[in-house]
Design an enzyme around this catalytic site. Structure first.
Site, PDB file in Angstrom:
ATOM      1  N   HIS A 258      39.049  45.093  29.525  1.00 55.25           N
ATOM      2  CA  HIS A 258      39.257  46.464  29.992  1.00 55.25           C
ATOM      3  C   HIS A 258      40.371  46.568  31.032  1.00 55.25           C
ATOM      4  O   HIS A 258      40.744  47.661  31.420  1.00 55.25           O
ATOM      5  CB  HIS A 258      37.951  46.970  30.597  1.00 55.25           C
ATOM      6  CG  HIS A 258      37.538  46.168  31.798  1.00 55.25           C
ATOM      7  ND1 HIS A 258      37.228  44.828  31.713  1.00 55.25           N
ATOM      8  CD2 HIS A 258      37.431  46.493  33.118  1.00 55.25           C
ATOM      9  CE1 HIS A 258      36.931  44.376  32.925  1.00 55.25           C
ATOM     10  NE2 HIS A 258      37.045  45.359  33.792  1.00 55.25           N
TER      11      HIS A 258
ATOM     12  N   GLU B 206      33.687  36.182  37.467  1.00 57.33           N
ATOM     13  CA  GLU B 206      35.043  36.682  37.255  1.00 57.33           C
ATOM     14  C   GLU B 206      35.906  36.149  38.389  1.00 57.33           C
ATOM     15  O   GLU B 206      35.957  36.719  39.476  1.00 57.33           O
ATOM     16  CB  GLU B 206      35.089  38.214  37.253  1.00 57.33           C
ATOM     17  CG  GLU B 206      36.436  38.711  36.769  1.00 57.33           C
ATOM     18  CD  GLU B 206      37.096  39.797  37.616  1.00 57.33           C
ATOM     19  OE1 GLU B 206      38.157  40.277  37.197  1.00 57.33           O
ATOM     20  OE2 GLU B 206      36.572  40.156  38.682  1.00 57.33           O
TER      21      GLU B 206
ATOM     22  N   LEU C 101      34.656  37.042  48.358  1.00 62.08           N
ATOM     23  CA  LEU C 101      33.490  37.487  49.137  1.00 62.08           C
ATOM     24  C   LEU C 101      33.675  37.276  50.633  1.00 62.08           C
ATOM     25  O   LEU C 101      33.246  38.082  51.441  1.00 62.08           O
ATOM     26  CB  LEU C 101      32.219  36.756  48.680  1.00 62.08           C
ATOM     27  CG  LEU C 101      31.780  36.960  47.214  1.00 62.08           C
ATOM     28  CD1 LEU C 101      30.438  36.293  46.977  1.00 62.08           C
ATOM     29  CD2 LEU C 101      31.717  38.441  46.848  1.00 62.08           C
TER      30      LEU C 101
ATOM     31  N   ASP D   1      31.543  40.273  39.561  1.00 65.01           N
ATOM     32  CA  ASP D   1      32.891  40.813  39.686  1.00 65.01           C
ATOM     33  C   ASP D   1      33.585  40.267  40.942  1.00 65.01           C
ATOM     34  O   ASP D   1      32.978  40.192  42.006  1.00 65.01           O
ATOM     35  CB  ASP D   1      32.796  42.348  39.781  1.00 65.01           C
ATOM     36  CG  ASP D   1      34.143  43.014  39.820  1.00 65.01           C
ATOM     37  OD1 ASP D   1      34.848  42.958  38.808  1.00 65.01           O
ATOM     38  OD2 ASP D   1      34.505  43.575  40.877  1.00 65.01           O
TER      39      ASP D   1
ATOM     40  N   GLU E  61      36.139  36.191  54.068  1.00 66.11           N
ATOM     41  CA  GLU E  61      37.501  36.160  54.626  1.00 66.11           C
ATOM     42  C   GLU E  61      37.532  35.195  55.817  1.00 66.11           C
ATOM     43  O   GLU E  61      36.574  35.142  56.585  1.00 66.11           O
ATOM     44  CB  GLU E  61      37.929  37.548  55.155  1.00 66.11           C
ATOM     45  CG  GLU E  61      37.829  38.699  54.188  1.00 66.11           C
ATOM     46  CD  GLU E  61      36.409  39.133  53.863  1.00 66.11           C
ATOM     47  OE1 GLU E  61      35.543  39.095  54.750  1.00 66.11           O
ATOM     48  OE2 GLU E  61      36.166  39.495  52.694  1.00 66.11           O
TER      49      GLU E  61
HETATM   50  C1  NOJ Z   1      37.592  43.526  38.476  1.00 65.63           C
HETATM   51  C2  NOJ Z   1      37.417  44.490  37.364  1.00 65.63           C
HETATM   52  O1  NOJ Z   1      37.529  43.828  36.138  1.00 65.63           O
HETATM   53  C3  NOJ Z   1      38.450  45.577  37.507  1.00 65.63           C
HETATM   54  O2  NOJ Z   1      38.363  46.500  36.446  1.00 65.63           O
HETATM   55  C4  NOJ Z   1      38.292  46.273  38.842  1.00 65.63           C
HETATM   56  O3  NOJ Z   1      39.312  47.228  39.006  1.00 65.63           O
HETATM   57  C5  NOJ Z   1      38.323  45.257  39.976  1.00 65.63           C
HETATM   58  N1  NOJ Z   1      37.407  44.198  39.743  1.00 65.63           N
HETATM   59  C6  NOJ Z   1      38.014  45.892  41.299  1.00 65.63           C
HETATM   60  O4  NOJ Z   1      36.749  46.452  41.292  1.00 65.63           O
END
Ligand code: NOJ
Length: 564
Positions: free
Chosen positions: A326, A261, A224, A219, A226
């Site tokens: 989602h 992601e 990661l 995610d 800065e």
């Molecule tokens: C990416 C996720 O897909 C999303 O649902 C989430 O709100 C953010 N990361 C932050 O955690």
């Protein structure tokens, strides 16, 4: 460690028997939230035992991997992406034993399991944060997170949750310092400059891989690290962290996957594949809004443009492509003009908008048009990459824009027309979310049971297209070549892998169309339409004429004639 000593559960060994560490290239991924799938305990929340009950359904869909949204203990202020404990299961969703049973049951069905490794940030309820805010400034414990005496650092970093956050810094009255967060103010970012953090993350990774998990979605990986004077995204040090993680995974496990992601331009995502030594897969974010744009504009150009800008990736790597997920349909990777267009066309009601995107599901976005839904899925299943299907979209579920945040696209799965859509036997008022109940998407008519009983249902079609996709490796592994056409309302491309040649031709128009394709290099071969195994006329040196119904498409195999 030699590869034969690497850890595999017995089920994993059987999964790879057929024997391919590149399994993700041929995969069809189904994304779901345990919370939203099936409640077996009557508490109004889905759980692992409920999910196990529904594995037959998942298997019947034909998907080969499940991606589960976060299921860890969490205050659920970001639907579980705010993790309070990385090593446990949220008690509402079951126990660790249930989770293990689920992994085994999925593997027994040859279905792989991808879970979430959310390492950019934790919940502020995580013990690390509670310890950090009380530890002396500068100490190892405090430095698990990113602190500052002022909120002026890292000014180059944009705000992601534009609707709810004004700054990436929040003052902590206990620590008496500001802490850094790229998302909600209750999600402090971990400090990857701290070696102890990196070590702790490796341990968490191994904890889940030891449990038999096949893949980890990483995610929010661009954020990661800065550094002042940068936008704090995609920094070289971030890639170093990922390479370390991948090396550790490869040293101890085989056949596992990192799925990045990184909501970035293709050129900036490319480094996440490294030289095949970082993530095996990454989402292709910019392609998705362009598919919707192309459909509404009735013009293939947006899709063609972005795929032309998409760089080659290492042979062992793969894009993950999707129509919805989602989150909001993100519009970060489009120009301002394109964003305006998308809002105008797909989010007329301001309630449909959130942050930089649109909080709607696939069917409502497409006006519940069956032809449009099939067309978009046909593209999803044939363009370069591994397709990811969001739960409920296979039956055309609707959304509820009146729920807060992105919850409108996270409502319970609709199984039957019975009470609570067959999702739960709890009191309706106890459900974690209202079920979609208004026409035309209400559970009374849009549900799995009803579509199982109708041979022409969307669900039946989805099963067919998934089956078809799995018959040809060209879709997951083949080369991709766009065929130039005079009619821009038609998109045509070839997928080739070894001796498989697939031709896909799609009509983006709401009106009938005709197109002439130059297929002369295949002169003498025949087109076989894949759904019906229907032979089409032999290809000649002449332009090949195809006509289309509105939003019609063809998937052909190009077959050389049997000689002799
Ligand atoms: C990416 C996720 O897909 C999303 O649902 C989430 O709100 C953010 N990361 C932050 O955690």
């Amino acid at each position: 460690m030699a590869s034969d000593q690497r850890i595999q559960t017995p089920e994993q060994a059987s999964l790879t028997k057929g024997g391919d560490p590149l399994w993700y290239k041929d995969a069809v991924i189904y994304q779901l939230h345990v919370k939203g799938f099936r409640d077996s305990t009557r508490d109004g929340y889905g759980d692992f035992n409920g999910l196990i009950e529904k594995l037959d359904y998942i298997q019947s869909l034909g998907v080969t991997a499940l991606w589960l949204l976060p299921f860890y203990p969490s205050p659920l202020r970001d639907d579980g992406y705010d993790i309070a404990d990385y090593r446990a299961i949220n008690p509402r969703y079951g126990t660790m034993k249930d989770f293990r049973r689920f992994v085994k049951a999925a593997h027994d069905r040859d279905i792989r399991v991808i879970t979430e490794l959310v390492i950019n940030h934790t919940s502020d309820q995580h013990a690390w944060f509670q310890a950090a805010r009380r530890a002396p400034p500068g100490s190892q414990k405090r430095n698990y997170y990113v602190w500052s005496d002022s909120d002026e650092k890292y000014k180059g970093a944009r705000i992601i949750f534009t609707d709810s956050e004004k700054s990436n810094w929040t003052w902590d009255p206990v620590a008496k310092q500001y802490f850094w967060h790229r998302f909600f103010y209750h999600q402090p970012d971990l400090n990857f400059d701290n070696r102890n953090v990196r070590r702790a993350v490796l341990k968490i990774m191994k904890y889940w891989l030891d449990m038999g998990v096949d893949g980890l979605r990483l995610d929010a990986v661009p954020y990661l690290i800065e550094r002042d004077g940068t936008n704090c995204e995609n920094l070289p040090e971030t890639h170093q962290v990922l390479k370390e993680m991948r090396a550790e995974m490869d040293a101890h496990y085989s056949g596992r996957l990192f799925l990045a992601e990184a909501n970035q331009w293709p050129i900036d995502v490319r480094p996440y594949f490294g030289d095949g030594d970082e993530c095996q897969m990454a989402f292709h974010f910019p392609l998705m809004p362009r598919m919707y744009m192309a459909l509404r504009r009735e013009d293939a150009t947006p899709i063609i443009d972005i795929l032309r800008q998409t760089p080659e990736i290492p042979q062992s790597c793969q894009w993950a492509i999707f129509l919805r997920n989602h989150d909001e349909l993100t519009l970060e990777m489009v120009s301002d003009e394109e964003r305006d267009y998308m809002y105008r066309e797909y989010a007329t009601d301001p309630l449909m908008r959130i942050n930089v995107g649109i909080r709607r599901r696939l069917a409502p976005l497409l006006g519940n048009g069956r032809r449009q839904i099939e067309l978009m899925n046909a593209l999803l299943f044939t363009m370069p990459g591994t397709p990811v299907v969001y739960y409920g979209d296979e039956i055309g579920m609707g959304d509820n824009v009146y729920l807060g945040d992105r919850n409108g696209v996270r409502t319970p799965m609709q199984w039957t027309g019975d009470r609570n859509a067959g999702f739960s036997e709890a009191d309706t008022a106890a459900l974690y979310s209202p079920i979609i109940s208004d026409p035309p998407y209400g559970y009374q008519s849009v549900n799995v049971e009803a579509q199982d009983r109708t041979s022409t249902s969307l669900l039946a079609w989805m099963r067919r297209v998934i089956k078809l996709r799995k018959q040809y490796k060209a879709f997951g592994r083949g080369t991709f070549e766009i065929l130039p056409l005079a009619n821009r309302k038609i998109l045509a491309y070839l997928r080739q892998y070894q001796n498989e040649v697939i031709l896909v031709v799609a009509c983006l128009s709401r009106f009938s169309q005709a197109a002439e394709l130059n297929l002369s290099r295949f002169a003498g071969s025949q087109l076989i339409e894949l759904f019906g195994e229907t032979p089409f006329p032999i290809i000649t040196e002449m332009p090949y004429l195809l006509t289309f119904a509105p939003h019609g498409f063809y998937m052909f195999r190009i077959e050389r004639p049997n000689v002799g």
